[in-house]
Each structure stands twice: as structure tokens, then as C-alpha cells.
Enzyme design. Sequence first.
Site, PDB file in Angstrom:
ATOM      1  N   ASN A  12     -36.738  43.675 -63.644  1.00 22.66           N
ATOM      2  CA  ASN A  12     -36.556  42.771 -62.549  1.00 22.66           C
ATOM      3  C   ASN A  12     -38.226  42.076 -62.150  1.00 22.66           C
ATOM      4  OD1 ASN A  12     -36.045  41.050 -60.214  1.00 22.66           O
ATOM      5  ND2 ASN A  12     -34.923  42.925 -59.287  1.00 22.66           N
ATOM      6  N   ARG A  69     -27.783  31.800 -54.205  1.00 23.88           N
ATOM      7  CA  ARG A  69     -28.826  31.372 -53.233  1.00 23.88           C
ATOM      8  C   ARG A  69     -29.433  29.869 -53.631  1.00 23.88           C
ATOM      9  NH1 ARG A  69     -32.488  36.618 -53.527  1.00 23.88           N
ATOM     10  NH2 ARG A  69     -33.332  35.486 -51.557  1.00 23.88           N
ATOM     11  N   ALA A  88     -39.714  37.018 -58.391  1.00 25.22           N
ATOM     12  CA  ALA A  88     -40.149  35.721 -58.458  1.00 25.22           C
ATOM     13  C   ALA A  88     -40.475  34.832 -59.731  1.00 25.22           C
ATOM     14  CB  ALA A  88     -40.757  35.113 -57.171  1.00 25.22           C
ATOM     15  N   TYR A 121     -31.279  42.749 -49.873  1.00 24.65           N
ATOM     16  CA  TYR A 121     -31.553  43.661 -50.730  1.00 24.65           C
ATOM     17  C   TYR A 121     -31.311  45.172 -50.373  1.00 24.65           C
ATOM     18  CZ  TYR A 121     -34.275  39.545 -52.425  1.00 24.65           C
ATOM     19  OH  TYR A 121     -34.746  38.291 -52.822  1.00 24.65           O
ATOM     20  N   ARG A 136     -37.927  45.067 -46.890  1.00 21.69           N
ATOM     21  CA  ARG A 136     -37.944  43.707 -46.922  1.00 21.69           C
ATOM     22  C   ARG A 136     -36.359  43.196 -46.929  1.00 21.69           C
ATOM     23  NH1 ARG A 136     -38.043  41.004 -53.107  1.00 21.69           N
ATOM     24  NH2 ARG A 136     -38.472  39.073 -52.455  1.00 21.69           N
ATOM     25  N   PRO A 143     -43.063  41.651 -58.419  1.00 18.96           N
ATOM     26  CA  PRO A 143     -43.578  41.359 -57.095  1.00 18.96           C
ATOM     27  C   PRO A 143     -42.712  41.503 -55.786  1.00 18.96           C
ATOM     28  CG  PRO A 143     -43.422  39.420 -58.347  1.00 18.96           C
ATOM     29  CD  PRO A 143     -43.271  40.339 -59.316  1.00 18.96           C
ATOM     30  N   ASN A 144     -42.998  42.113 -54.688  1.00 20.22           N
ATOM     31  CA  ASN A 144     -42.445  42.381 -53.587  1.00 20.22           C
ATOM     32  C   ASN A 144     -41.299  43.434 -53.649  1.00 20.22           C
ATOM     33  OD1 ASN A 144     -43.733  40.497 -52.187  1.00 20.22           O
ATOM     34  ND2 ASN A 144     -42.794  38.900 -53.431  1.00 20.22           N
ATOM     35  N   GLU A 189     -32.646  41.580 -68.103  1.00 18.34           N
ATOM     36  CA  GLU A 189     -33.060  41.027 -66.742  1.00 18.34           C
ATOM     37  C   GLU A 189     -32.143  41.654 -65.831  1.00 18.34           C
ATOM     38  OE1 GLU A 189     -33.820  37.029 -67.048  1.00 18.34           O
ATOM     39  OE2 GLU A 189     -33.192  36.690 -65.069  1.00 18.34           O
ATOM     40  N   HIS A 244     -31.270  41.069 -61.568  1.00 17.64           N
ATOM     41  CA  HIS A 244     -31.499  40.860 -60.057  1.00 17.64           C
ATOM     42  C   HIS A 244     -30.629  41.647 -59.282  1.00 17.64           C
ATOM     43  CE1 HIS A 244     -34.108  37.950 -61.757  1.00 17.64           C
ATOM     44  NE2 HIS A 244     -33.189  37.436 -62.501  1.00 17.64           N
TER      45      HIS A 244
HETATM   46  C1  DQA Z   1     -34.802  39.242 -57.147  1.00 17.26           C
HETATM   47  C2  DQA Z   1     -34.344  37.501 -57.091  1.00 17.26           C
HETATM   48  C3  DQA Z   1     -35.578  36.779 -56.890  1.00 17.26           C
HETATM   49  O1  DQA Z   1     -35.095  35.414 -56.868  1.00 17.26           O
HETATM   50  C4  DQA Z   1     -36.582  37.274 -55.774  1.00 17.26           C
HETATM   51  O2  DQA Z   1     -37.683  36.197 -55.902  1.00 17.26           O
HETATM   52  C5  DQA Z   1     -36.931  38.481 -55.980  1.00 17.26           C
HETATM   53  C6  DQA Z   1     -35.744  39.332 -56.012  1.00 17.26           C
HETATM   54  C7  DQA Z   1     -33.495  40.097 -56.989  1.00 17.26           C
HETATM   55  O3  DQA Z   1     -33.647  41.162 -57.541  1.00 17.26           O
HETATM   56  O4  DQA Z   1     -32.472  39.803 -56.528  1.00 17.26           O
HETATM   57  O5  DQA Z   1     -37.998  38.888 -55.482  1.00 17.26           O
HETATM   58  O6  DQA Z   1     -35.181  39.205 -58.568  1.00 17.26           O
END
Ligand code: DQA
Length: 140
Positions: free
Chosen positions: A72, A105, A75, A23, A18, A10-11, A96, A98
Site C-alpha cells: 500500500n 473518492r 499517495a 481508514y 488518521r 506515507p501516512n 497493490e 488500498h
Molecule cells: C490509500 C489511498 C490513497 O489515495 C491515499 O493517499 C492513502 C491511502 C488507501 O489505503 O486507501 O494514503 O492508499
Amino acid sequence: MSRIIIINGPNLNLLGVREKGIYGAERFEDYFERLKTQYNGVELSYFQSNHEGAIIDKIHEVGFSADGIVLNAGAFTHTSLAIADAIAAVTTPVVEVHISNVYAREPFRHHSYLAKNCKGVICGFGLEGYRLAVASLLRE
Ligand code: DQA
């Protein structure tokens, strides 16, 4: 030819738009095009969804045939037992990723439900983390 899929949650469709301070300014599609040119002997594909079930369906679909999954889950990393179970259910190794250093954070980003079912975790290296994950899977 090795088959590796990158799955973004998501996102992450809003990368480049964003929260650029966290990011970065690059759209994932542009990064992915560059990544493909670096690995032209590898069948690299990309899937993004904002929906937990769609991510689970994709893990099931590719998780018995692909050589690696780079995930990835955004959240959902911090909330989803269902994605953790999907990773455990398949045979394809999952890395995984990020983009941000989640440990620098908010405390709620410090826990991953997914990590224990993954081959490893890469975080804090920006989009470069996806390439590091692909490289680690190709060494399998
Ligand atoms: C994320 C870190 C997560 O905590 C966050 O909710 C994201 C992006 C990252 O790539 O740093 O959406 O996965």
C-alpha cells in the site's frame, strides 16, 4: 515456509488515528498481530516508511527472495514512476492494496502508476484487503 512482506507507505503509520471515517479505527500494528496468528505457517513481516526512496530500497532488498509483497504505497501510488519501476525490476510478485475504495473518492486517486506492474489490485475492503492480498499470494 513462504515469506511475505507487507509494505505500507506515507501516512499509514497513522492508521487508527488518521481520518478514521475513511481508514477505520484500528492501528495497523494491532491488525498485523491478528493477521500473523491466522497465518502462523507463513513468515509475515511488516515495513512502513513515509519516504519514497526507503520504500524502493525495501522492494529491492526483498524483491528477489520473498514469495510475495503486499504494497500500500499510499499517495505515492498516484505519483511515483520510481516505485512503479522498482516493482517492474524485481521478480517477487506484488499485490497493490488500498484500504479505501479509491474509485469512490477524488479523481486524482483513480490512477495508479503501480497497478500495471502488479499481479493485481485490491481496494475498498478496509484492512481485510491485506489478508485478501496475502491469501492471493499464497495461491501462487
Ligand atoms: C490509500 C489511498 C490513497 O489515495 C491515499 O493517499 C492513502 C491511502 C488507501 O489505503 O486507501 O494514503 O492508499
